[in-house]
Write a protein that holds these residues in place. Structure first.
Motif, PDB file in Angstrom:
ATOM      1  N   SER A 212      15.873  15.794  -7.443  1.00 52.10           N
ATOM      2  CA  SER A 212      15.393  14.480  -7.852  1.00 52.10           C
ATOM      3  C   SER A 212      15.006  13.655  -6.633  1.00 52.10           C
ATOM      4  CB  SER A 212      16.453  13.763  -8.676  1.00 52.10           C
ATOM      5  OG  SER A 212      15.912  12.587  -9.260  1.00 52.10           O
ATOM      6  N   PHE A 213      14.558  12.417  -6.874  1.00 52.94           N
ATOM      7  CA  PHE A 213      14.139  11.533  -5.796  1.00 52.94           C
ATOM      8  C   PHE A 213      15.342  10.937  -5.072  1.00 52.94           C
ATOM      9  CE2 PHE A 213       9.682  10.506  -7.658  1.00 52.94           C
ATOM     10  CZ  PHE A 213       9.172  11.632  -7.042  1.00 52.94           C
ATOM     11  N   HIS A 214      15.066  10.319  -3.911  1.00 57.59           N
ATOM     12  CA  HIS A 214      16.101   9.800  -3.014  1.00 57.59           C
ATOM     13  C   HIS A 214      15.833   8.329  -2.733  1.00 57.59           C
ATOM     14  CE1 HIS A 214      15.923  14.151  -2.458  1.00 57.59           C
ATOM     15  NE2 HIS A 214      17.199  14.092  -2.115  1.00 57.59           N
ATOM     16  N   SER A 215      16.721   7.467  -3.184  1.00 57.76           N
ATOM     17  CA  SER A 215      16.484   6.025  -3.134  1.00 57.76           C
ATOM     18  C   SER A 215      16.454   5.469  -1.721  1.00 57.76           C
ATOM     19  CB  SER A 215      17.560   5.296  -3.949  1.00 57.76           C
ATOM     20  OG  SER A 215      18.857   5.573  -3.439  1.00 57.76           O
ATOM     21  N   ASP A 216      17.032   6.169  -0.750  1.00 53.23           N
ATOM     22  CA  ASP A 216      17.079   5.650   0.620  1.00 53.23           C
ATOM     23  C   ASP A 216      15.787   5.866   1.389  1.00 53.23           C
ATOM     24  OD1 ASP A 216      19.656   4.832   0.241  1.00 53.23           O
ATOM     25  OD2 ASP A 216      20.564   6.602   1.159  1.00 53.23           O
ATOM     26  N   PHE A 217      14.834   6.590   0.808  1.00 56.43           N
ATOM     27  CA  PHE A 217      13.609   6.919   1.527  1.00 56.43           C
ATOM     28  C   PHE A 217      12.402   6.252   0.870  1.00 56.43           C
ATOM     29  CE2 PHE A 217      16.662   9.993   2.791  1.00 56.43           C
ATOM     30  CZ  PHE A 217      16.343  10.317   4.102  1.00 56.43           C
ATOM     31  N   GLY A 218      11.393   5.976   1.692  1.00 57.42           N
ATOM     32  CA  GLY A 218      10.260   5.200   1.209  1.00 57.42           C
ATOM     33  C   GLY A 218       9.081   6.008   0.728  1.00 57.42           C
ATOM     34  N   LEU A 219       9.009   7.274   1.107  1.00 61.06           N
ATOM     35  CA  LEU A 219       7.882   8.119   0.716  1.00 61.06           C
ATOM     36  C   LEU A 219       8.414   9.463   0.254  1.00 61.06           C
ATOM     37  CD1 LEU A 219       4.823   8.837   0.635  1.00 61.06           C
ATOM     38  CD2 LEU A 219       5.056   9.573   3.017  1.00 61.06           C
TER      39      LEU A 219
ATOM     40  N   PHE B 291       4.939  11.255  -7.312  1.00 58.55           N
ATOM     41  CA  PHE B 291       5.101  10.532  -6.059  1.00 58.55           C
ATOM     42  C   PHE B 291       6.009   9.325  -6.267  1.00 58.55           C
ATOM     43  CE2 PHE B 291       0.895  12.448  -6.104  1.00 58.55           C
ATOM     44  CZ  PHE B 291       0.780  13.035  -4.853  1.00 58.55           C
ATOM     45  N   ARG B 292       6.655   8.941  -5.189  1.00 61.54           N
ATOM     46  CA  ARG B 292       7.428   7.701  -5.186  1.00 61.54           C
ATOM     47  C   ARG B 292       7.149   6.974  -3.880  1.00 61.54           C
ATOM     48  NH1 ARG B 292      12.179   6.729  -2.707  1.00 61.54           N
ATOM     49  NH2 ARG B 292      13.307   4.835  -3.292  1.00 61.54           N
ATOM     50  N   LEU B 293       6.692   5.732  -3.987  1.00 60.33           N
ATOM     51  CA  LEU B 293       6.405   4.910  -2.819  1.00 60.33           C
ATOM     52  C   LEU B 293       7.241   3.640  -2.907  1.00 60.33           C
ATOM     53  CD1 LEU B 293       2.497   5.186  -2.846  1.00 60.33           C
ATOM     54  CD2 LEU B 293       4.096   6.525  -1.470  1.00 60.33           C
ATOM     55  N   LYS B 294       7.990   3.385  -1.867  1.00 59.19           N
ATOM     56  CA  LYS B 294       8.862   2.209  -1.826  1.00 59.19           C
ATOM     57  C   LYS B 294       8.384   1.307  -0.710  1.00 59.19           C
ATOM     58  CE  LYS B 294      13.778   0.951  -1.356  1.00 59.19           C
ATOM     59  NZ  LYS B 294      15.141   1.508  -1.176  1.00 59.19           N
ATOM     60  N   PHE B 295       8.065   0.072  -1.069  1.00 56.44           N
ATOM     61  CA  PHE B 295       7.561  -0.890  -0.102  1.00 56.44           C
ATOM     62  C   PHE B 295       8.673  -1.846   0.294  1.00 56.44           C
ATOM     63  CE2 PHE B 295       4.136   0.428  -2.902  1.00 56.44           C
ATOM     64  CZ  PHE B 295       3.188   0.855  -1.994  1.00 56.44           C
TER      65      PHE B 295
ATOM     66  N   SER C 256      13.217  -7.845   3.042  1.00 54.67           N
ATOM     67  CA  SER C 256      14.115  -8.633   2.199  1.00 54.67           C
ATOM     68  C   SER C 256      14.848  -7.692   1.244  1.00 54.67           C
ATOM     69  CB  SER C 256      13.317  -9.663   1.405  1.00 54.67           C
ATOM     70  OG  SER C 256      12.488  -9.019   0.454  1.00 54.67           O
ATOM     71  N   ASP C 257      15.544  -8.264   0.297  1.00 53.94           N
ATOM     72  CA  ASP C 257      16.265  -7.458  -0.682  1.00 53.94           C
ATOM     73  C   ASP C 257      15.354  -6.930  -1.779  1.00 53.94           C
ATOM     74  OD1 ASP C 257      18.650  -7.834   0.626  1.00 53.94           O
ATOM     75  OD2 ASP C 257      19.136  -9.654  -0.499  1.00 53.94           O
ATOM     76  N   TRP C 258      14.101  -7.407  -1.802  1.00 56.48           N
ATOM     77  CA  TRP C 258      13.174  -6.986  -2.850  1.00 56.48           C
ATOM     78  C   TRP C 258      12.336  -5.825  -2.339  1.00 56.48           C
ATOM     79  CZ3 TRP C 258       7.656  -7.745  -3.888  1.00 56.48           C
ATOM     80  CH2 TRP C 258       7.302  -7.434  -5.214  1.00 56.48           C
ATOM     81  N   ASN C 259      12.532  -4.642  -2.907  1.00 53.56           N
ATOM     82  CA  ASN C 259      11.831  -3.445  -2.459  1.00 53.56           C
ATOM     83  C   ASN C 259      11.116  -2.806  -3.648  1.00 53.56           C
ATOM     84  OD1 ASN C 259      12.821  -3.401   0.327  1.00 53.56           O
ATOM     85  ND2 ASN C 259      14.808  -3.024  -0.624  1.00 53.56           N
ATOM     86  N   PRO C 260       9.914  -3.257  -3.953  1.00 54.01           N
ATOM     87  CA  PRO C 260       9.202  -2.728  -5.121  1.00 54.01           C
ATOM     88  C   PRO C 260       8.868  -1.252  -4.951  1.00 54.01           C
ATOM     89  CG  PRO C 260       7.737  -4.072  -3.784  1.00 54.01           C
ATOM     90  CD  PRO C 260       9.109  -4.260  -3.225  1.00 54.01           C
TER      91      PRO C 260
END
Length: 348
Positions: free
Chosen positions: A23-30, A54-58, A62-66
């Motif tokens: 599965s995906f990994h929340s600590d990584f951005g790409l 794909f999963r892209l985390k911006f 701040s605490d907001w990471n869409p």
């Protein structure tokens, strides 16, 4: 000790744990997890497919990471040489996209992680005339790349990396809907690739930043061997860097990472896409220690225009290969990223 060395040393202590790491990994951005395969229906028609999550985390500090969850889906009808694709991009708002230890989903596209060796993938295009529903089962032999899964993409810039493993030879059955008809898939092999990177890496080069591209090929040969060849291209006229992984039929893995171990050259003229005017090298000659592959597409028109979801246009399609030295054959998939549309005459 500088920052880059500290980063690399800290990464070396990562170890895969399955099925969790499917599965995906929340600590990584790409991150991306995708499946490609050659499959056959009960009518004798042969298809290729791609289903990429794909999963892209911006992060803005701040605490907001869409997060956004793009999906690319394509079916290549090898029998009639027709290509169809679809794409989507969803957010976690309203629960229409996301992931858990058991699933990755985005709209009408879903990966179910049943166990370490079993998967269920579903894809439904917006137009509803292109869909896929497949059950995949592996033999327990996951292929880990690099050093314990840490895959360095550039010897010049070792901080350009990903965690990377593959799962070749997934037995595949199910059904698909394409060209106005439903096909029952009775046999085939799929290949899973999973990579993730970019953890707190705003200030250092990464796979997603800069003018970079790559040429990637996975092959499974008829004697039981599996191969990945990766040609990393940077801007500025630098010589491409080539890496490879080979697992022989007995299960022993060899990694090629030193310059000159692999020669990966284009053959003949490039194919020009009638849709985007981008030119791609679809024929390749690959020389590796002990062998050689001549790689060619099953048909040319397998370009994916992902401008609406990931802002990338690339070629990804089914290929076949011949080893003239060992008299072997192979099937696989080729991905070509980072080839640009030439300027129009008035732009010069």
């Amino acid at each position: 000790m500088n920052r880059i060395k500290i980063l690399i040393l800290s990464l070396l202590f990562f170890h895969f744990s399955f099925p969790k790491d499917h599965s995906f990994h929340s600590d990584f951005g790409l991150e991306w997890c995708y499946f490609v395969g050659h499959i056959e229906s009960d009518t004798g028609n042969v298809y290729g497919y791609e289903l990429s999550f794909f999963r892209l985390k911006f992060s803005d500090g701040s605490d907001w990471n869409p997060e956004v969850y793009p999906v690319h889906f394509a079916i290549s009808d090898f029998s009639s040489k027709k290509y169809r694709n679809s794409q989507a991009i969803k957010r976690t708002i309203g629960g229409i996209a996301g992931f858990s230890e058991k699933a990755i989903f985005s709209g009408t596209y879903r990966l179910e992680i049943i166990s370490k060796d079993k998967f269920h993938i579903q894809a439904q295009s917006k137009s509803k005339d292109l869909s896929l529903d497949l059950e995949l089962e592996g033999n327990g032999k996951i292929l880990v790349h690099g050093k314990d899964g840490l895959s360095i993409k550039s010897n010049r810039n070792p901080n350009i990396f990903s965690y990377y493993y593959s799962y070749p030879r997934l037995k595949t059955k199910g059904n698909l809907f394409v060209n106005g008809k439903r096909e029952i898939i009775v046999s085939g092999n799929s290949w899973m690739d999973h990579e993730w990177s970019e953890k707190n890496s705003k200030s250092i080069p990464t796979l997603a930043r800069g003018e970079t591209g790559w040429d990637w090929i996975c092959l499974s040969d008829n004697s039981g061997g599996d191969y990945v060849f990766f040609r990393f291209r940077e801007s500025g006229g630098l010589t491409p860097e080539i890496f490879g992984t080979y697992r022989n039929p007995e299960g022993n893995t060899t990694t090629w990472k030193e310059p000159g171990q692999i020669q990966m050259e284009t053959v003949g003229s490039f194919w020009k896409s009638p849709a985007t005017k981008i030119e791609y090298p679809l024929h390749w000659n690959i020389k590796y220690p002990g062998g050689e592959w001549n790689v060619f597409p099953i048909f040319n028109e397998q370009e994916f225009d992902g401008s609406k979801t990931t802002s990338t246009i690339y070629w990804e399609g089914g290929v076949e290969a011949i080893d003239p030295i060992q008299k072997k054959s192979a099937k696989g998939y080729l991905e070509l990223k980072g080839y640009k549309k030439p300027k129009e005459w008035w732009e010069f």
